[in-house]
Scaffold this motif. Structure first.
Motif, PDB file in Angstrom:
ATOM      1  N   ASP A   3       0.804  -1.213   0.000  1.00 38.24           N
ATOM      2  CA  ASP A   3       0.000   0.000   0.000  1.00 38.24           C
ATOM      3  C   ASP A   3       0.837   1.262   0.000  1.00 38.24           C
ATOM      4  O   ASP A   3       0.310   2.364   0.039  1.00 38.24           O
ATOM      5  CB  ASP A   3      -0.955   0.010   1.192  1.00 38.24           C
ATOM      6  CG  ASP A   3      -2.314  -0.546   0.804  1.00 38.24           C
ATOM      7  OD1 ASP A   3      -2.391  -1.188  -0.244  1.00 38.24           O
ATOM      8  OD2 ASP A   3      -3.279  -0.318   1.538  1.00 38.24           O
ATOM      9  N   THR A   9      -1.944  -1.702  -5.637  1.00 38.36           N
ATOM     10  CA  THR A   9      -1.975  -2.829  -4.702  1.00 38.36           C
ATOM     11  C   THR A   9      -2.898  -3.937  -5.188  1.00 38.36           C
ATOM     12  O   THR A   9      -4.083  -3.710  -5.422  1.00 38.36           O
ATOM     13  CB  THR A   9      -2.461  -2.369  -3.316  1.00 38.36           C
ATOM     14  OG1 THR A   9      -1.591  -1.340  -2.852  1.00 38.36           O
ATOM     15  CG2 THR A   9      -2.476  -3.520  -2.324  1.00 38.36           C
ATOM     16  N   LEU A  67      -4.216  -9.088   0.443  1.00 36.85           N
ATOM     17  CA  LEU A  67      -5.382  -8.333   0.912  1.00 36.85           C
ATOM     18  C   LEU A  67      -6.633  -8.991   0.357  1.00 36.85           C
ATOM     19  O   LEU A  67      -6.818  -9.080  -0.859  1.00 36.85           O
ATOM     20  CB  LEU A  67      -5.295  -6.875   0.450  1.00 36.85           C
ATOM     21  CG  LEU A  67      -6.506  -5.985   0.739  1.00 36.85           C
ATOM     22  CD1 LEU A  67      -6.824  -5.938   2.227  1.00 36.85           C
ATOM     23  CD2 LEU A  67      -6.270  -4.577   0.187  1.00 36.85           C
ATOM     24  N   ARG A 150      -3.446  -0.687   4.937  1.00 37.74           N
ATOM     25  CA  ARG A 150      -4.318  -0.853   3.777  1.00 37.74           C
ATOM     26  C   ARG A 150      -5.222   0.337   3.497  1.00 37.74           C
ATOM     27  O   ARG A 150      -6.044   0.286   2.573  1.00 37.74           O
ATOM     28  CB  ARG A 150      -5.189  -2.103   3.972  1.00 37.74           C
ATOM     29  CG  ARG A 150      -4.392  -3.381   4.169  1.00 37.74           C
ATOM     30  CD  ARG A 150      -3.475  -3.651   2.993  1.00 37.74           C
ATOM     31  NE  ARG A 150      -2.801  -4.951   3.114  1.00 37.74           N
ATOM     32  CZ  ARG A 150      -1.985  -5.446   2.194  1.00 37.74           C
ATOM     33  NH1 ARG A 150      -1.713  -4.740   1.097  1.00 37.74           N
ATOM     34  NH2 ARG A 150      -1.420  -6.625   2.370  1.00 37.74           N
TER      35      ARG A 150
END
Length: 293
Positions: A3, A9, A67, A150
């Protein structure tokens, strides 16, 4: 890729209903490599044309990114989708609607499997996603480290507001706001029921109603101050005795208009009960005491 370069990302999204699809499109438009999975695979086909990678299983989708965002039907769907997936080292962000208790249990569940966990409460509808001026946002709670790491990616579709390490706080504040909205809709419904059969232009009445509700909304500040201080008589403009007396007119008007009072009567009954208990000089804040079980 991390990030520190938020527009690039990679992430995985499980769930492509109306909200999931809206989220997916904003991440794709912002240049994020996106892997998607949906139980009904056909819903992912349009996103493939927009650059998304479709995973054949949820476990494969989870494996594709560090993620992982979930936007599924309910907590049971989360359990089913993640069964067999390796969560070690993942940042798991659950945007599935649930209760605070479910969020806390899911956070513990994720931690046991080696993942950092964030729960999210989406304060927006799909058309608001990807539209900064819409005012939409998501409450996040759980791992502060995961949120900080994030945030750049999570803030792409809509605003991101962190509300605490307790994983249940996002769901709790989500439901609190939705509960207030439900009460507002009850009031709107009653107001329109009162006037709809008269020679009143409803399109002209609507902005008057909105103006009044906006003027009354700051009462939330005084309610918070009174609850914090414990003094429900501080800076009271209309005390409980006055309001209960005025309720008689509201009920009678509804009867005259042939409108049921069932949307208002439960709250009015609580007000009258608090008054009978000797709290006529308070604001309506004291009614909150009667809601505790």
């Amino acid at each position: 890729m991390t990030d520190s370069t938020p527009h690039r990302t990679p992430l995985t999204l499980l769930g492509l209903g109306a909200m999931g699809t809206a989220l997916a499109r904003t991440w794709l438009a912002a240049g994020h490599p996106l892997t998607v999975w949906n139980r009904t695979a056909a819903r992912a086909e349009a996103l493939a044309a927009e650059g998304a990678r479709i995973a054949p299983t949820a476990a494969r989708a989870v494996a594709a990114s560090d993620l992982v965002v979930l936007c599924l039907l309910d907590d049971a769907s989360v359990e089913d989708a993640l069964a067999g997936a390796d969560l070690t080292g993942k940042d798991l962000v659950n945007l599935t609607t649930g209760t605070p208790a479910q969020a806390r249990a899911r956070a513990a569940w994720a931690q046991e499997r080696g993942a950092r966990f964030l729960d999210g409460g989406i304060m927006a509808v799909p058309p608001m996603i990807g539209v900064p001026e819409s005012g939409g946002y998501v409450f996040y709670s759980g791992s502060r480290a995961a949120f900080d790491a994030r945030h750049g990616t999570l803030a792409v579709p809509t605003g991101a507001r962190y509300v605490g390490e307790d994983a249940g706080f996002a769901a709790l504040q989500d439901v609190a706001l939705l509960s207030a909205m439900t009460g507002m809709f009850a009031g709107l419904s009653h107001a329109f029921a009162l006037v709809r059969d008269e020679d009143i232009d409803l399109l002209e009445f609507a902005p008057v109603l909105v103006e009044w509700l906006v003027a009354m909304a700051p009462a939330a500040h005084s309610t918070a101050e009174q609850l914090t201080s414990g003094d429900y008589t501080a800076d009271v403009a209309s005390n409980l005795a006055m309001m209960v007396s005025g309720n008689t007119t509201l009920v009678r008007t509804a009867e005259e208009q042939g409108v049921s009072g069932e949307l208002l009567l439960p709250f009015m009954d609580l007000m009258a009960r608090r008054l009978r208990d000797g709290h006529g000089d308070e604001s309506a804040t004291g009614v909150i005491e009667l809601l505790r079980r």
